[in-house]
Design a protein around this motif. Structure first.
Motif, PDB file in Angstrom:
ATOM      1  N   VAL A  36       0.837  -1.203   0.000  1.00 31.47           N
ATOM      2  CA  VAL A  36       0.000   0.000   0.000  1.00 31.47           C
ATOM      3  C   VAL A  36       0.873   1.256   0.000  1.00 31.47           C
ATOM      4  CG1 VAL A  36      -1.813   1.256   1.225  1.00 31.47           C
ATOM      5  CG2 VAL A  36      -1.909  -1.245   1.079  1.00 31.47           C
ATOM      6  N   ILE A  37       1.922   1.264   0.801  1.00 34.17           N
ATOM      7  CA  ILE A  37       2.848   2.405   0.813  1.00 34.17           C
ATOM      8  C   ILE A  37       3.429   2.633  -0.575  1.00 34.17           C
ATOM      9  CG2 ILE A  37       5.099   3.207   1.650  1.00 34.17           C
ATOM     10  CD1 ILE A  37       4.373   1.867   4.362  1.00 34.17           C
ATOM     11  N   GLU A  38       3.821   1.552  -1.229  1.00 36.53           N
ATOM     12  CA  GLU A  38       4.395   1.654  -2.571  1.00 36.53           C
ATOM     13  C   GLU A  38       3.414   2.303  -3.556  1.00 36.53           C
ATOM     14  OE1 GLU A  38       7.043  -1.486  -4.675  1.00 36.53           O
ATOM     15  OE2 GLU A  38       4.946  -2.019  -5.098  1.00 36.53           O
ATOM     16  N   ALA A  57       7.344  -2.102  14.461  1.00 34.29           N
ATOM     17  CA  ALA A  57       7.372  -2.795  13.164  1.00 34.29           C
ATOM     18  C   ALA A  57       6.901  -1.855  12.056  1.00 34.29           C
ATOM     19  CB  ALA A  57       6.516  -4.052  13.209  1.00 34.29           C
ATOM     20  N   TYR A  58       5.868  -1.079  12.332  1.00 33.96           N
ATOM     21  CA  TYR A  58       5.385  -0.124  11.325  1.00 33.96           C
ATOM     22  C   TYR A  58       6.373   1.025  11.133  1.00 33.96           C
ATOM     23  CZ  TYR A  58       0.905  -2.440  10.788  1.00 33.96           C
ATOM     24  OH  TYR A  58      -0.072  -3.350  10.490  1.00 33.96           O
ATOM     25  N   ALA A  59       6.984   1.482  12.201  1.00 36.32           N
ATOM     26  CA  ALA A  59       7.965   2.574  12.099  1.00 36.32           C
ATOM     27  C   ALA A  59       9.153   2.166  11.232  1.00 36.32           C
ATOM     28  CB  ALA A  59       8.431   2.995  13.489  1.00 36.32           C
ATOM     29  N   ALA A  60       9.447   0.877  11.178  1.00 31.44           N
ATOM     30  CA  ALA A  60      10.574   0.391  10.368  1.00 31.44           C
ATOM     31  C   ALA A  60      10.367   0.663   8.876  1.00 31.44           C
ATOM     32  CB  ALA A  60      10.782  -1.108  10.610  1.00 31.44           C
ATOM     33  N   PHE A  61       9.153   0.998   8.461  1.00 33.75           N
ATOM     34  CA  PHE A  61       8.909   1.332   7.051  1.00 33.75           C
ATOM     35  C   PHE A  61       9.324   2.763   6.733  1.00 33.75           C
ATOM     36  CE2 PHE A  61       6.178  -2.300   7.811  1.00 33.75           C
ATOM     37  CZ  PHE A  61       6.465  -3.085   6.711  1.00 33.75           C
ATOM     38  N   GLY A  62       9.754   3.500   7.759  1.00 37.30           N
ATOM     39  CA  GLY A  62      10.317   4.828   7.535  1.00 37.30           C
ATOM     40  C   GLY A  62       9.321   5.974   7.460  1.00 37.30           C
ATOM     41  N   HIS A  63       8.119   5.762   7.939  1.00 35.45           N
ATOM     42  CA  HIS A  63       7.093   6.801   7.922  1.00 35.45           C
ATOM     43  C   HIS A  63       6.540   6.984   9.337  1.00 35.45           C
ATOM     44  CE1 HIS A  63       7.159   6.754   3.562  1.00 35.45           C
ATOM     45  NE2 HIS A  63       7.119   5.433   3.620  1.00 35.45           N
TER      46      HIS A  63
END
Length: 186
Positions: A36-38, A57-63
């Motif tokens: 979804v981020i992509e 875990a969600y923060a690891a996506f950089g947002h």
């Protein structure tokens, strides 16, 4: 033009997925939230993630990760939308999409913005309505907060109670939600 920020709605309990954190479940070897981020990132100035569990875990996506506002934890997508709207600059738009919908249209933001401009709010429609695929202006933050304080939880009911636009799409499959473990496998 005002800024447009995207928010991935990943704050649910995942009850139809057996209680697991749906956004972190794998599709084609990658978490659903990554798909979804992509899809959203090229359409927005910034991406935010609404989550109530596994924040690291969600923060690891950089947002930035935004939990539901106090007192509204797990109150549904509108609580996540409110958290996202509170993080916006005053004249910004919030594009929302659920974490379990990895096939979003590449022109979702553009088409929603065209429908939302006169009203401050629009949602997508293909064969059926998709109110979590929406665009909301920051000026709706207080009306949404008041609705939630009054016990309102139904996304479509709140949206259709206000002036709104609808962006029509031909491809219902672009809005498919992967709600069950079997949906993650071919």
């Amino acid at each position: 033009m005002a800024e447009l920020h995207a928010l991935v709605l990943a704050g649910g309990r995942g009850s139809r997925m057996g209680g697991v954190d749906k956004g972190l479940q794998l599709l084609d070897g990658r978490p659903l939230v990554a798909h979804v981020i992509e899809r959203l990132a090229p359409q927005a100035a910034a991406v935010l993630i609404s989550a109530n569990r596994h924040l690291d875990a969600y923060a690891a996506f950089g947002h930035p990760v935004l939990p539901d506002p106090p007192g509204l934890e797990f109150a549904g997508p509108l609580a996540g939308m409110l958290a996202g709207m509170r993080a916006l600059p005053d004249d910004a738009w919030l594009l929302t999409a659920p974490c379990d919908g990895p096939y979003l249209p590449a022109d979702l933001a553009r088409r929603l913005l065209a429908a939302a401009r006169p009203h401050g709010l629009a949602f997508a429609r293909a064969a059926r309505k998709h109110p979590t695929h929406a665009l909301l202006h920051a000026r709706l933050c207080e009306p949404l907060a008041a609705h939630l304080r009054g016990g309102g939880r139904a996304v479509l009911r709140w949206m259709t109670s206000r002036p709104h636009g609808i962006a029509d799409f031909d491809d219902e499959a672009a809005f498919a939600n992967l709600n069950h473990p079997a949906d993650l496998h071919d």
